[in-house]
Design an enzyme around this catalytic site. Structure first.
Site, PDB file in Angstrom:
ATOM      1  CE  LYS A  11      50.157  34.859  48.041  1.00  0.00           C
ATOM      2  NZ  LYS A  11      49.994  36.307  48.548  1.00  0.00           N
ATOM      3  CG  HIS A  98      54.777  37.992  45.311  1.00  0.00           C
ATOM      4  ND1 HIS A  98      54.432  38.683  46.329  1.00  0.00           N
ATOM      5  CD2 HIS A  98      53.682  37.669  44.616  1.00  0.00           C
ATOM      6  CE1 HIS A  98      53.112  38.286  46.500  1.00  0.00           C
ATOM      7  NE2 HIS A  98      52.506  37.647  45.679  1.00  0.00           N
ATOM      8  CD  GLU A 100      53.045  37.910  49.640  1.00  0.00           C
ATOM      9  OE1 GLU A 100      53.760  36.791  49.414  1.00  0.00           O
ATOM     10  OE2 GLU A 100      51.983  38.154  49.803  1.00  0.00           O
ATOM     11  N   GLY A 176      45.934  39.712  48.975  1.00  0.00           N
ATOM     12  CA  GLY A 176      45.473  39.011  50.227  1.00  0.00           C
ATOM     13  C   GLY A 176      44.620  39.811  51.197  1.00  0.00           C
ATOM     14  CB  SER A 216      41.634  40.097  46.339  1.00  0.00           C
ATOM     15  OG  SER A 216      42.468  40.226  47.535  1.00  0.00           O
TER      16      SER A 216
HETATM   17  C1  PEP Z   1      49.571  36.967  45.066  1.00  0.00           C
HETATM   18  O1  PEP Z   1      50.157  36.742  45.919  1.00  0.00           O
HETATM   19  O2  PEP Z   1      50.018  37.202  44.048  1.00  0.00           O
HETATM   20  C2  PEP Z   1      48.302  37.326  45.324  1.00  0.00           C
HETATM   21  C3  PEP Z   1      47.398  37.906  44.056  1.00  0.00           C
HETATM   22  O3  PEP Z   1      47.477  36.987  46.104  1.00  0.00           O
HETATM   23  P1  PEP Z   1      45.958  37.014  46.482  1.00  0.00           P
HETATM   24  O4  PEP Z   1      45.248  36.634  45.028  1.00  0.00           O
HETATM   25  O5  PEP Z   1      45.400  36.181  47.784  1.00  0.00           O
HETATM   26  O6  PEP Z   1      45.317  38.456  46.601  1.00  0.00           O
END
Ligand code: PEP
Length: 254
Positions: A11, A98, A100, A176, A216
């Protein structure tokens, strides 16, 4: 037998110097302790660190990619980077869609589809992200949402082009947040997605598509997730920022 993938999405983290030292650390642990014959490892730093990443990973078997690309080849799109530019610096992969990007930058299934078309035209391998929000899961609309994300995102993508596409199922409520989907929950969705791919492309093609879980993932739960029949590895956010944690997740995929 599908080869597993473990991908690190950094990211908007790490400046150039920090990126170089994390890449060097990951590269060292993988070289000394792990084998890459049954797992593809991909690092997705910022655009800024990507050329350095490509250079540092040359000859290691570890791949590098961009976190996004624009659908046009060039033009008046301030702040954007095209798929052909990602390709030209020697990266091999790109993340599209993604959550985001969908949440903060207004991307939808149609935009994702144009980006996927642009990326596969450049022979980049796409990690196409889809995933439902908590609200969608709780209202039991998540299957419809996921089906639309998958099918609309892959509109006009041929079976041949699908060789260059990996699906990443990333429930938004797990990204996240420290809340991972259980391995049963994730497997259920992955099987559903493979079923949708079977309907669109046929059994043989669908069986070859790699479907990653993201949300996560930490070293202690990676093995359990990756041992599910339809889970072909993970897209890792937070844990990919620590070389040791990321390497342990790669180990879990071996
Ligand atoms: C991601 O951003 O693709 C993601 C899975 O983040 P995290 O592992 O921090 O949940």
């Amino acid at each position: 037998m599908r080869k597993k993938i473990v991908a690190g999405n950094w990211k908007m983290n790490n400046d150039l110097t920090e990126s170089q030292s994390l890449i060097t650390e990951v590269r060292g642990i993988i070289r000394d302790e792990l084998r890459l014959d049954n797992v593809d490892v991909i690092l997705f730093p910022t655009y800024f660190a990507l050329p350095s990443c490509v250079r540092l990973l040359e000859g290691t078997g570890i791949h590098s990619g961009a976190q996004n690309c624009h659908q046009e080849k060039s033009g008046a799109f301030t702040g954007e980077v095209s798929a052909s530019m990602v390709k030209a610096i020697g990266a091999s992969h790109v993340i599209i869609g993604h959550s985001e990007r969908r949440q903060y930058f207004g991307e939808n299934n149609e935009t994702c589809n144009s980006k996927i078309q642009a990326a596969v035209e450049q022979e980049l391998t796409v990690l196409y992200c889809i995933g439902e929000t908590l609200e969608e899961r709780e209202s039991n609309t998540h299957y419809d949402i996921l089906k639309a994300q998958l099918i609309e995102g892959l509109n006009d993508i041929s079976a041949q082009q699908l060789n260059n596409v990996v699906i990443a199922y990333e429930p938004v409520w797990a990204i996240g947040t420290g809340k991972t989907a259980s391995s049963e929950q994730a497997q259920e969705i992955h099987a559903f997605l493979r079923e949708q791919l079977t309907t669109k492309y046929g059994e043989a093609v669908a069986q070859g598509v790699r479907i990653l879980y993201g949300g996560s993932v930490k070293p202690d739960i990676a093995k359990e997730l990756f041992s599910q029949g339809d889970i072909d590895g993970g897209l890792i956010g937070g844990a990919s920022l620590k070389a040791r944690d990321f390497a342990e997740i790669v180990r879990a995929a071996q």
